[in-house]
Design a protein around this motif. Structure first.
Motif, short mmCIF file in Angstrom:
data_model
loop_
_atom_site.label_atom_id
_atom_site.label_comp_id
_atom_site.label_asym_id
_atom_site.label_seq_id
_atom_site.Cartn_x
_atom_site.Cartn_y
_atom_site.Cartn_z
N ALA A 78 0.82 -1.21 0.00
CA ALA A 78 0.00 0.00 0.00
C ALA A 78 0.85 1.26 0.00
CB ALA A 78 -0.93 0.00 1.21
N ARG A 79 2.11 1.15 0.43
CA ARG A 79 3.03 2.30 0.45
C ARG A 79 3.94 2.31 -0.77
NH1 ARG A 79 6.72 2.16 4.79
NH2 ARG A 79 6.95 4.42 4.55
N GLY A 80 3.69 1.40 -1.71
CA GLY A 80 4.53 1.33 -2.89
C GLY A 80 5.74 0.44 -2.73
N GLU A 81 5.80 -0.29 -1.61
CA GLU A 81 6.93 -1.19 -1.38
C GLU A 81 6.71 -2.51 -2.10
OE1 GLU A 81 8.24 0.48 3.01
OE2 GLU A 81 6.83 -1.18 2.90
N ARG A 82 7.81 -3.23 -2.36
CA ARG A 82 7.69 -4.45 -3.18
C ARG A 82 8.90 -5.34 -3.01
NH1 ARG A 82 8.72 -2.65 -9.40
NH2 ARG A 82 9.05 -4.88 -9.54
N LEU A 83 8.81 -6.55 -3.54
CA LEU A 83 9.93 -7.48 -3.59
C LEU A 83 10.57 -7.45 -4.98
CD1 LEU A 83 8.44 -10.61 -1.79
CD2 LEU A 83 10.11 -9.01 -0.87
N PHE A 84 11.88 -7.67 -5.01
CA PHE A 84 12.61 -7.75 -6.27
C PHE A 84 13.32 -9.10 -6.35
CE2 PHE A 84 12.44 -3.19 -5.32
CZ PHE A 84 11.92 -2.69 -6.50
N CYS A 85 13.54 -9.54 -7.59
CA CYS A 85 14.19 -10.82 -7.80
C CYS A 85 15.69 -10.68 -8.08
CB CYS A 85 13.52 -11.57 -8.96
SG CYS A 85 11.78 -11.94 -8.64
N SER A 86 16.15 -9.47 -8.31
CA SER A 86 17.58 -9.24 -8.53
C SER A 86 17.92 -7.80 -8.17
CB SER A 86 17.94 -9.50 -10.00
OG SER A 86 17.40 -8.50 -10.84
N GLU A 87 19.21 -7.57 -7.89
CA GLU A 87 19.65 -6.21 -7.60
C GLU A 87 19.46 -5.31 -8.82
OE1 GLU A 87 23.26 -5.48 -5.34
OE2 GLU A 87 23.49 -7.65 -5.10
N ALA A 88 19.70 -5.87 -10.00
CA ALA A 88 19.56 -5.09 -11.23
C ALA A 88 18.12 -4.60 -11.39
CB ALA A 88 19.98 -5.91 -12.44
N GLU A 89 17.16 -5.47 -11.08
CA GLU A 89 15.75 -5.09 -11.18
C GLU A 89 15.42 -3.97 -10.20
OE1 GLU A 89 11.25 -6.98 -10.61
OE2 GLU A 89 13.02 -8.20 -10.16
N ALA A 90 15.96 -4.07 -8.97
CA ALA A 90 15.70 -3.07 -7.95
C ALA A 90 16.30 -1.72 -8.35
CB ALA A 90 16.27 -3.52 -6.60
N ARG A 91 17.53 -1.73 -8.85
CA ARG A 91 18.18 -0.48 -9.25
C ARG A 91 17.44 0.16 -10.42
NH1 ARG A 91 23.44 0.06 -7.09
NH2 ARG A 91 24.24 -1.85 -6.09
N ALA A 92 17.01 -0.69 -11.36
CA ALA A 92 16.30 -0.16 -12.54
C ALA A 92 14.98 0.49 -12.16
CB ALA A 92 16.07 -1.28 -13.55
N ALA A 93 14.38 0.01 -11.06
CA ALA A 93 13.10 0.56 -10.61
C ALA A 93 13.27 1.81 -9.74
CB ALA A 93 12.32 -0.50 -9.84
N GLY A 94 14.53 2.18 -9.45
CA GLY A 94 14.77 3.41 -8.69
C GLY A 94 15.12 3.22 -7.23
N TRP A 95 15.38 1.99 -6.81
CA TRP A 95 15.79 1.73 -5.43
C TRP A 95 17.32 1.71 -5.34
CZ3 TRP A 95 10.78 0.73 -6.33
CH2 TRP A 95 9.88 0.75 -5.26
N ARG A 96 17.87 2.08 -4.19
CA ARG A 96 19.32 2.00 -3.96
C ARG A 96 19.58 0.98 -2.85
NH1 ARG A 96 20.84 4.53 0.68
NH2 ARG A 96 19.49 6.17 1.55
N PRO A 97 20.78 0.39 -2.82
CA PRO A 97 21.06 -0.64 -1.81
C PRO A 97 21.24 -0.07 -0.41
CG PRO A 97 23.02 -0.18 -3.11
CD PRO A 97 21.88 0.57 -3.76
N ALA A 98 20.83 -0.82 0.57
CA ALA A 98 21.08 -0.45 1.97
C ALA A 98 22.58 -0.52 2.24
CB ALA A 98 20.32 -1.38 2.91
N ARG A 99 23.07 0.36 3.12
CA ARG A 99 24.50 0.39 3.40
C ARG A 99 24.96 -0.81 4.22
NH1 ARG A 99 23.12 5.96 4.02
NH2 ARG A 99 24.07 7.24 2.38
N ARG A 100 24.07 -1.35 5.02
CA ARG A 100 24.45 -2.50 5.88
C ARG A 100 23.25 -3.38 6.15
NH1 ARG A 100 25.46 0.61 11.66
NH2 ARG A 100 23.58 1.90 11.61
#
Length: 217
Positions: free
Chosen positions: A195-217
């Motif tokens: 409901a907040r726009g959060e989601r699961l990704f199947c790869s880091e590439a997919e997450a980055r392409a959708a506009g998410w950045r990796p957590a630092r730790r």
């Protein structure tokens, strides 16, 4: 009313099973099944995807949505105290009940959040919540999948490989859109809320392409 009729009515009432309230801490089995105080309970009036039921994202990525839903339900209710009013039993001898946590109907919340469907074959209680969830593409309504009852009735299909399960958590916070990988510090306590726009990704590439950045730790 004759004495015979009164006696017969009393005999029927005595013969009926007493539906005692069930209460206790919640241990989530899957999207619509719980252990409550040691009793296996199937939530009344809802139907959630099976653990190995495949679904697709809007980008065509397949994953096990039943596994995802189970995780969402755990994030909301695991370890909390529930009170359940039995309605009946099912063919697996599970108690079918309406359950509440802190006065909130669990089945109603899951359908409203798009994590389960109204099981209209047995009850129309949550039909309005499902219609509203579908209108805003909440949870499962933003995915492509069969309704669970249809999936169970369909011929078995080849299972997806284990690495097709999407485990990367895309979280939205005050720091922006961040994805967490399994094993990272905050992965376990991060709960995805569609409901907040959060989601699961199947790869880091997919997450980055959708506009998410990796957590630092």
């Amino acid at each position: 009313m004759s004495r015979v009729v009164v006696c017969l009515a009393l005999a029927i009432l005595i013969a009926l099973p007493v539906r005692a309230e069930i209460s206790g801490r919640v241990s989530v089995v899957d999207g619509d099944t719980l252990d409550v105080g040691g009793t296996r309970v199937r939530l009344y009036g809802i139907d959630a995807p099976e653990q190995d039921q495949p679904c697709q994202t809007e980008l065509g990525t397949e994953f096990f949505c039943g596994t995802w839903v189970s995780g969402q339900v755990r994030g909301r209710f695991e370890g909390q105290h529930a009170r359940c009013i039995p309605q009946t039993t099912d063919r697996y001898d599970r108690v079918v009940a309406r359950c509440a946590v802190e006065g909130q109907d669990m089945g109603r919340r899951l359908v409203a959040d798009g994590l389960a469907y109204a099981f209209r074959r047995y009850s129309m209680a949550y039909d309005p919540e499902e219609r509203r969830a579908a209108a805003r593409d909440a949870g499962l309504h933003a995915l492509v999948l069969q309704r669970p009852a249809q999936h169970r009735a369909s011929p078995p299909r080849a299972r997806l490989p284990v690495d097709a399960v999407c485990r990367i958590k895309g979280n939205v916070s005050r720091n922006g859109r961040i994805f967490h990988l399994p094993g990272q510090q905050h992965y376990g306590k991060t709960v995805i809320d569609p409901a907040r726009g959060e989601r699961l990704f199947c790869s880091e590439a997919e997450a980055r392409a959708a506009g998410w950045r990796p957590a630092r730790r």
